[in-house]
Design an enzyme around this catalytic site. Structure first.
Site, PDB file in Angstrom:
ATOM      1  N   PHE A 112       0.815  -1.230   0.000  1.00 15.30           N
ATOM      2  CA  PHE A 112       0.000   0.000   0.000  1.00 15.30           C
ATOM      3  C   PHE A 112       0.842   1.270   0.000  1.00 15.30           C
ATOM      4  O   PHE A 112       0.347   2.341  -0.326  1.00 15.30           O
ATOM      5  CB  PHE A 112      -0.976  -0.013   1.185  1.00 15.30           C
ATOM      6  CG  PHE A 112      -0.504   0.709   2.410  1.00 15.30           C
ATOM      7  CD1 PHE A 112       0.300   0.090   3.344  1.00 15.30           C
ATOM      8  CD2 PHE A 112      -0.866   2.028   2.628  1.00 15.30           C
ATOM      9  CE1 PHE A 112       0.727   0.757   4.478  1.00 15.30           C
ATOM     10  CE2 PHE A 112      -0.444   2.712   3.759  1.00 15.30           C
ATOM     11  CZ  PHE A 112       0.362   2.072   4.681  1.00 15.30           C
ATOM     12  N   LYS A 113       2.117   1.157   0.359  1.00  9.91           N
ATOM     13  CA  LYS A 113       2.974   2.335   0.379  1.00  9.91           C
ATOM     14  C   LYS A 113       3.027   3.025  -0.984  1.00  9.91           C
ATOM     15  O   LYS A 113       3.241   4.225  -1.075  1.00  9.91           O
ATOM     16  CB  LYS A 113       4.399   1.960   0.812  1.00  9.91           C
ATOM     17  CG  LYS A 113       4.521   1.213   2.121  1.00  9.91           C
ATOM     18  CD  LYS A 113       4.193   2.089   3.311  1.00  9.91           C
ATOM     19  CE  LYS A 113       4.667   1.494   4.633  1.00  9.91           C
ATOM     20  NZ  LYS A 113       3.967   0.281   5.043  1.00  9.91           N
ATOM     21  N   ASP A 114       2.818   2.247  -2.060  1.00 11.57           N
ATOM     22  CA  ASP A 114       2.817   2.847  -3.398  1.00 11.57           C
ATOM     23  C   ASP A 114       1.735   3.907  -3.556  1.00 11.57           C
ATOM     24  O   ASP A 114       1.888   4.835  -4.340  1.00 11.57           O
ATOM     25  CB  ASP A 114       2.573   1.768  -4.467  1.00 11.57           C
ATOM     26  CG  ASP A 114       3.767   0.833  -4.630  1.00 11.57           C
ATOM     27  OD1 ASP A 114       4.911   1.285  -4.487  1.00 11.57           O
ATOM     28  OD2 ASP A 114       3.532  -0.366  -4.904  1.00 11.57           O
ATOM     29  N   LEU A 117       3.602   6.796  -2.255  1.00  9.93           N
ATOM     30  CA  LEU A 117       4.963   7.042  -2.748  1.00  9.93           C
ATOM     31  C   LEU A 117       5.050   7.161  -4.265  1.00  9.93           C
ATOM     32  O   LEU A 117       6.070   7.606  -4.785  1.00  9.93           O
ATOM     33  CB  LEU A 117       5.915   5.983  -2.205  1.00  9.93           C
ATOM     34  CG  LEU A 117       6.279   6.322  -0.755  1.00  9.93           C
ATOM     35  CD1 LEU A 117       6.812   5.121  -0.025  1.00  9.93           C
ATOM     36  CD2 LEU A 117       7.280   7.477  -0.701  1.00  9.93           C
TER      37      LEU A 117
END
Ligand SMILES: *Cc1c(COP(=O)(O)O)cnc(C)c1O
Length: 496
Positions: A112-114, A117
């Site tokens: 989920f960091k995408d 980011l």
């Protein structure tokens, strides 16, 4: 709208400055001085739009100093079907009358960091232009696994930026390690640190607040910034997908506009669930925010007792991105609830000196009115993976499984039947061995690539392209450093 520091209200900066700086100089985090509101009429309108329009709408409310063109440029370049393997960017999968899975892992690194980011480099380089910075920005990041890779993918070869990532040597999965060690790009540096995530994060925080380091960078026309969820530019984009999920539930006819839902989030640094809390404060009808932890259950205890105490055993679990005992973004919640900078500063000071603090009865009650909490052991998470596979034919990763388990127990305990969105934070292919063994497969002695194949046949899902391609890549970074050697490693990378 301006941004204040959680530890000093007098600090007041624009959103562009907050994004460029990352952390306030006295160690506090930036928070908006006003929480924008979104009406149900606006939410209904957004239900007819796609993710890109929803993102423009919500982000513009927070980044008020960005022009319409700047916002369009950032959002349209980040949330493309080239970067995300789903038309919906963050699709919602409905399993039954209550359970809806918000899949946040269709981006390039499968976590989920995408979601944040992929857009942060655009927000950051735009912010640099707006603030007239002629320095190169050095992104310095500690990672429990997923942030590092997502930041590297976001920032690789972005002009005017360099990125250094530190991960705990024994605290990330094999796939995560491979993803980082093989990173491409001319402006990247990756190293492991002896110790756990908190060691890596504390090392990074120390470098950030060290005046000597700042001076040395300044002399070389560089400035540090952060891609961790302490950066406001990471948090704001996360608010978007909670609105988007609600819009999708309306669109699918699962929810009527105005109905309350629960949101359950597998939590580590408290960034993802804080974004959901902001959505609630903005007017999204959220009944309970359910904070799910693994055995590192410092947040469960905090939400239940009002005492935050990190003096406890640290567990290395099968959900490594949640193996955290200091949840940095909790500081923002304390500020948003109390609106009292000196109180927050005093809590953070006791956390630093004694490793704990106790909030007032009033703050505790406030927190409990919005949040419920629970935790799951590795065995519990594996049981949830098995249960959801057997019952719904749905295969989830180990972090999502922590949330699913905590949600199931919450629903049993309370009898709450409100529709619930469970945030799914990683692709199951990122944690093959644990997922397969939960499904009863024998994983002993299998290579990561054999495991990918095994999970493909067990789940019927496609192997994400970026993971399949790892096989052809060679290792570029294999340095291991002591916490005390991190500064010199960075100077070496920056050649200063
Ligand atoms: C980072 C991460 C989390 C924890 O999110 P926070 O915002 O730190 O609470 C949970 N699951 C996965 C897969 C992650 O990468």
């Amino acid at each position: 709208m301006n941004y204040n520091s959680t530890r000093d209200k007098k600090v007041c900066v624009s959103s562009a400055e907050a994004i460029v700086t990352g952390l306030s100089h006295e160690g506090g985090l930036f928070v908006p001085d006003d929480i924008p509101s979104v009406s149900m009429e606006e939410i209904k309108n957004m239900a007819g739009d796609g993710y890109v329009s929803r993102a423009k709408k919500i982000l513009s409310l927070f980044l008020t100093d960005f022009t319409k063109e700047e916002m369009e440029y950032c959002v349209e370049n980040a949330y493309t079907t080239e970067n995300f393997a789903s038309e919906d960017i963050a699709p919602v999968v409905t399993l039954d009358n209550q359970r809806n899975i918000l899949e946040l892992w269709h981006g390039p690194t499968c976590a989920f960091k995408d979601m944040a980011l992929q857009i942060l480099p655009y927000l950051l380089t735009t912010s640099m232009k707006k603030t007239g910075t002629d320095k190169d920005v050095v992104i310095l990041t500690a990672t429990s696994g997923d942030t590092g890779k997502a930041a590297l993918e976001g920032f690789k070869d972005v002009p005017g930026t360099k990125i250094a990532v530190f991960y705990p040597r024994d605290g990330v999965s094999k796939i995560q390690k491979l993803q980082m060690c093989t990173q491409s790009g001319e402006n990247v540096f990756v190293a492991s640190v002896k110790g756990n995530f908190d060691d890596a994060q504390n090392g990074v925080k120390k470098i950030f607040t060290d005046p000597e380091c700042a001076k040395k960078l300044e002399e070389n026309k560089m400035v540090f910034s952060s891609a961790n969820s302490i950066n406001w530019g990471r948090l704001a984009p996360q608010v978007v997908y909670y609105f988007s999920a609600y819009c999708d539930l309306i669109k699918k006819g699962e929810t009527k506009a105005g109905d309350e839902i629960n949101i359950c989030v597998p939590t580590g640094n408290f960034g993802n669930i804080l974004a959901a809390y902001l959505a609630k404060r903005m007017g999204l009808p959220i009944k309970k925010l359910i904070c799910a932890s693994n055995m590192n259950n410092v947040l469960t205890d905090f939400i239940e007792s009002g005492v935050y105490d990190k003096n406890r055993r640290f567990y290395t679990t099968i959900s490594p991105s949640m193996d955290i005992l200091i949840s940095s973004n909790l500081e923002r919640l304390l500020y948003l609830i109390s609106n009292d900078d000196s109180l927050v500063a005093s809590y953070m000071e006791s956390l630093r000196t004694d490793g704990k603090y106790a909030v007032s009865e009033k703050i505790k009650n406030e927190i409990q009115s919005s949040f419920a909490a629970g935790f799951a052991s590795d065995e519990d998470a594996k049981a949830a993976i098995r249960k959801y596979h057997d019952k719904y034919g749905y295969v989830m990763d180990t972090h999502t499984a922590v949330a699913a388990c905590v949600y199931d127990r919450y629903a049993d305990r309370t009898g709450d039947t409100a529709k619930t969105v469970i945030a799914s934070t990683a692709s199951p292919f990122k944690f093959n061995a644990a997922v397969l063994s939960a499904l009863g497969e024998d994983v002993l002695g299998k290579s990561e690539f054999e495991l990918l194949e095994m999970l493909r046949s067990a789940s019927g899902l496609e192997i994400p392209k970026s993971l399949a391609e790892l096989k052809e890549k060679s290792v570029r970074f294999d340095g291991v450093f002591d916490k005390s050697e991190m500064v010199d490693a960075i100077y070496g990378f920056l050649k200063i």
